[in-house]
Design a protein around this motif. Sequence first.
Motif, mmCIF file in Angstrom:
data_model
loop_
_atom_site.group_PDB
_atom_site.id
_atom_site.type_symbol
_atom_site.label_atom_id
_atom_site.label_comp_id
_atom_site.label_asym_id
_atom_site.label_seq_id
_atom_site.Cartn_x
_atom_site.Cartn_y
_atom_site.Cartn_z
ATOM 1 N N LEU A 704 0.828 -1.208 0.000
ATOM 2 C CA LEU A 704 0.000 0.000 0.000
ATOM 3 C C LEU A 704 0.865 1.262 0.000
ATOM 4 C CD1 LEU A 704 -2.889 -0.948 2.450
ATOM 5 C CD2 LEU A 704 -2.875 -1.013 -0.042
ATOM 6 N N ASP A 705 1.993 1.223 0.698
ATOM 7 C CA ASP A 705 2.897 2.378 0.678
ATOM 8 C C ASP A 705 3.443 2.624 -0.726
ATOM 9 O OD1 ASP A 705 2.488 2.663 3.368
ATOM 10 O OD2 ASP A 705 4.327 1.623 3.960
ATOM 11 N N LEU A 706 3.774 1.530 -1.432
ATOM 12 C CA LEU A 706 4.241 1.673 -2.814
ATOM 13 C C LEU A 706 3.132 2.208 -3.707
ATOM 14 C CD1 LEU A 706 6.326 -1.610 -3.254
ATOM 15 C CD2 LEU A 706 7.208 0.726 -3.162
ATOM 16 N N GLU A 707 1.893 1.810 -3.429
ATOM 17 C CA GLU A 707 0.771 2.297 -4.226
ATOM 18 C C GLU A 707 0.575 3.793 -4.014
ATOM 19 O OE1 GLU A 707 -2.197 1.719 -7.098
ATOM 20 O OE2 GLU A 707 -0.474 0.528 -6.437
ATOM 21 N N VAL A 708 0.761 4.267 -2.785
ATOM 22 C CA VAL A 708 0.675 5.707 -2.521
ATOM 23 C C VAL A 708 1.708 6.453 -3.347
ATOM 24 C CG1 VAL A 708 1.064 7.474 -0.758
ATOM 25 C CG2 VAL A 708 -0.348 5.474 -0.230
ATOM 26 N N GLN A 709 2.937 5.922 -3.402
ATOM 27 C CA GLN A 709 3.990 6.570 -4.188
ATOM 28 C C GLN A 709 3.651 6.571 -5.672
ATOM 29 O OE1 GLN A 709 7.853 4.874 -3.276
ATOM 30 N NE2 GLN A 709 7.357 4.682 -1.100
ATOM 31 N N ARG A 710 3.134 5.446 -6.158
ATOM 32 C CA ARG A 710 2.796 5.354 -7.587
ATOM 33 C C ARG A 710 1.700 6.355 -7.954
ATOM 34 N NH1 ARG A 710 -0.718 2.949 -11.332
ATOM 35 N NH2 ARG A 710 -2.208 2.482 -9.668
ATOM 36 N N VAL A 711 0.644 6.380 -7.163
ATOM 37 C CA VAL A 711 -0.491 7.249 -7.473
ATOM 38 C C VAL A 711 -0.100 8.711 -7.310
ATOM 39 C CG1 VAL A 711 -2.849 7.852 -6.809
ATOM 40 C CG2 VAL A 711 -2.153 5.457 -6.892
ATOM 41 N N ALA A 712 0.740 9.015 -6.318
ATOM 42 C CA ALA A 712 1.195 10.401 -6.143
ATOM 43 C C ALA A 712 1.953 10.879 -7.375
ATOM 44 C CB ALA A 712 2.069 10.510 -4.895
ATOM 45 N N ALA A 713 2.780 10.006 -7.945
ATOM 46 C CA ALA A 713 3.512 10.377 -9.160
ATOM 47 C C ALA A 713 2.554 10.605 -10.326
ATOM 48 C CB ALA A 713 4.528 9.292 -9.505
ATOM 49 N N LEU A 714 1.534 9.747 -10.464
ATOM 50 C CA LEU A 714 0.541 9.935 -11.524
ATOM 51 C C LEU A 714 -0.215 11.249 -11.334
ATOM 52 C CD1 LEU A 714 -1.034 6.352 -11.839
ATOM 53 C CD2 LEU A 714 0.504 7.459 -13.445
#
Length: 905
Positions: A704-714
């Motif tokens: 989930l932490d990696l997903e936060v980083q991915r979505v923040a970049a998008l």
Amino acid sequence: MRAAVDLSPFREFLTQGAVFLTPGLRLSRVMTQAVVEEQMRGGQAVTQPPTIRPVDGWLESVWRQQVEAGNLPPRRLLGRVAERRLWMQIIRADMERQADFSLIKPTAAAEQALRARQLWLMWGGNPENKTQRQYFGFDPDCATFDRWCSEFTAQLARKGWATRADIYRSLLTVPVSSKEIVVLCHVLQLPPLTHQVLSHLASLKIPEALGEQSLLPLATQQFPSRRTEAMAIAAWAARRHRENLGSTAIVLLDFERDRPDLEYQLRREFDCLGARYAALPVNFSSGMPLSKTPMFRDALLALRLAVANEKVSLARSEVLALLRSPFLHGGEDLDGVGLLQLRKACTELSSEVIDKRDLHHLAEIYAPESHLTRALQLLRTDRATQGKRLPSLWLDTIREVLKLWQWPGRAALDSLEYQQFERLEIALDELVVQDCITGELTFQQLTLLWEQCLDDRVFQPKTDDTAVQVFGPQEVVGLQIDALWICGLQSGSLPPRAQLLPFLPNRLQHELGLLSADSAALEKSAIALLSSLRTTHGDVSASYASVQEGLEVLPSQLACAIPPHDPVKEQQAPDHWPMPSPLESLDEGNVAVAGAVIQWGGGASVISNQSNCPFRAWVSHRLGPANVATPVFGLTAAERGNVVHDALHFTWEVLKDSDSLRAMTPAQVDALIQDSTERAVQSLERRAQGRHCNIRKRVGSACLDLEVQRVAALLKSWLEFEVQREGNFYVLEQEDSHELPLGSLVLKLRPDRIDRLDDNRQVVIDYKTGSVRRSSWLGERPGDPQLPLYALLNESVEGVAFGRVHQDGAEYVFLGEALGLGVKEVPLPDQVKQYETVPIESWEALRTSWRHRLERLADDFVKGHAAIDPQPQACRYCALGSVCRYTQTADLTDEALQGGLGDAL
């Protein structure tokens, strides 16, 4: 009908007190029965059959006699499970000592090591021979095995244990004063050590009639596939059985591969697929491991849930099998509403595994009064499965756990189930002999050990003697069958291809003449097998499939391929099966529709499916089957898409318009992005909790932490793109609900976002993370009519757009003029001309065209138009391929195949 076995080659030895040795237990039993019947026919009041035993069984009995006589030291003969367990202990201990050495699958290595040592000794190898031991030093794997083997032999010596090869070698040291006569009955192949021991202990005799060999190739029918081969064999066997044409047998050269297809075809021919499942008049000689029978499979699942460890988990398929099991829950109503809801909840979980705590949690929610829930509650507080004990001391606990689950469940077991249940005590006794090997075990370790014991114990159901027999290639040797069919006589099956074994040096394998590594010896063995079958059986037929998995297959070198006598006809249902009900013609003009509007429910997907394939729309929205989600690691594609949508929603909930975005500093933008993505993930977790699922536990906090980083970049990339839009815009609404009357339907729509421009025109935006095409909105059957539907919501909408948010940047794919979406715009007629056959000159003309086409699709859906007529690409991600069978039709066009239909299944 022929006698079960021909005794004429052995009669001269019957009066000499000879011992008769057979390759297997089946032939020894049949020969003993034949001798007894012959003696009874001769008028003998008391029958005295000679000793007729399998080779290994007789040698083991001789070894025990020698031990009792004091000629050999007493040793414990290890079974296969105990021997494998000892190998595993040695391998794991060696791995701990060797810091630079590890194995991914030590259990498989233990099985390979067991086989390597057994073959090494049985084929004349000698671990004390220095020349042979030198060969192991030239290969790291062989050197490692040599180290294991030395420790294995030392362990046997210290603890007074022995393997079968060890007791055979010890028999060579026994002095023999007088040799008894031993007759080899249809024994085609003996390992050198076995032959050496027999020659040392006895005077071997082989009847001359059994030594003849025929080199003529066997006429072998060629079939186009394994299925048609199985169909032909099943029809042949069923006809012979019904017409009482004598004993019938089928030999499967590859038993594990060919049995499922053949069994299905036999069940179909004998009508034993439903309620008469247990009435199949067929005996499969090789049986199946007891652990794979439904009754013991479910017992093992129940025992795994009894382990005193909250982290114990089962695969989702195992949990569903547990919930459907007729052998647990005491005959509870398996179709009760609570259990059905529990099954649905477990099915909808995207996780590959379900742990015991989650299953207990879901059971208390959906089926609180069920026996399953009560059993899980008792197991949660029970301490009987805690601690370590010897395997023999766990037996009462196993019985108590099975009693708690009310196994075997039903009071009235059928014949096969009762025969399985009778094996329980024998299967438990297998654990008692493991005490000396394993020492104390936890209940979880014991459950795994018992599963291994059940794997090695084959369940062979008892069937009528007149049943059709299905054998492996070695089990039919020596018997007499009126008609025999050999299935799978293709290249590589008989003789099999030579293969070098792991762990044994190649040179050593060739010097010892290991059968598996010697092509000439394998061919000789295959010739001996076929010769024996042709000598003892009546009509011998053979067949093979010329195409397997799309590749052409050649017949065996011992076969002479011929076309089948009768072409295999298309499979038809048995005559006594009821015919399907005839279809009635319905005049659509006389169908009365109650009211002007029918609300079927659903949203844009109704029209989308009707456009892509009418059949898919009819099944999906009228029948409504639930599509079982495939378990995935991490977040599913839908969950990842929802996080992106929610993050964008929360961002514009704060910003409202373009002016606010342009007025923010970079630091404020970063803070907004971070807050929106964290809220999106929290929203994802809340939705999962609504389904009684802990998504953080399922995928892990790191995911989930990696997903936060991915979505923040998008999100950052998207906002940078939005700043560049021409003119001002105001986010009028996000995911608001709308109703759209369309022909005979009322659709419920929720656009992702609607922007209002400076001139009060509106643009509908739908977020996408994958590839998008403007062409999907156009044509007589739009591939993705969602945005065209949104364009019909009100007169102010004068533009539609896909907002594509992806790693490589951001873009708008749109229709409309002067929308200010950050790209060079062209007139609307130029945007659509390559996709439309009739020119579209204005936005109003396009809206009118869309309404006409979409209303026609809506009316077709209401009228029940359900033709299997997919558009190109429509089948690629469709889950109904097994229902419509469109990709299996013979008249598919190249265009359809290139459009993705070949990947549909």
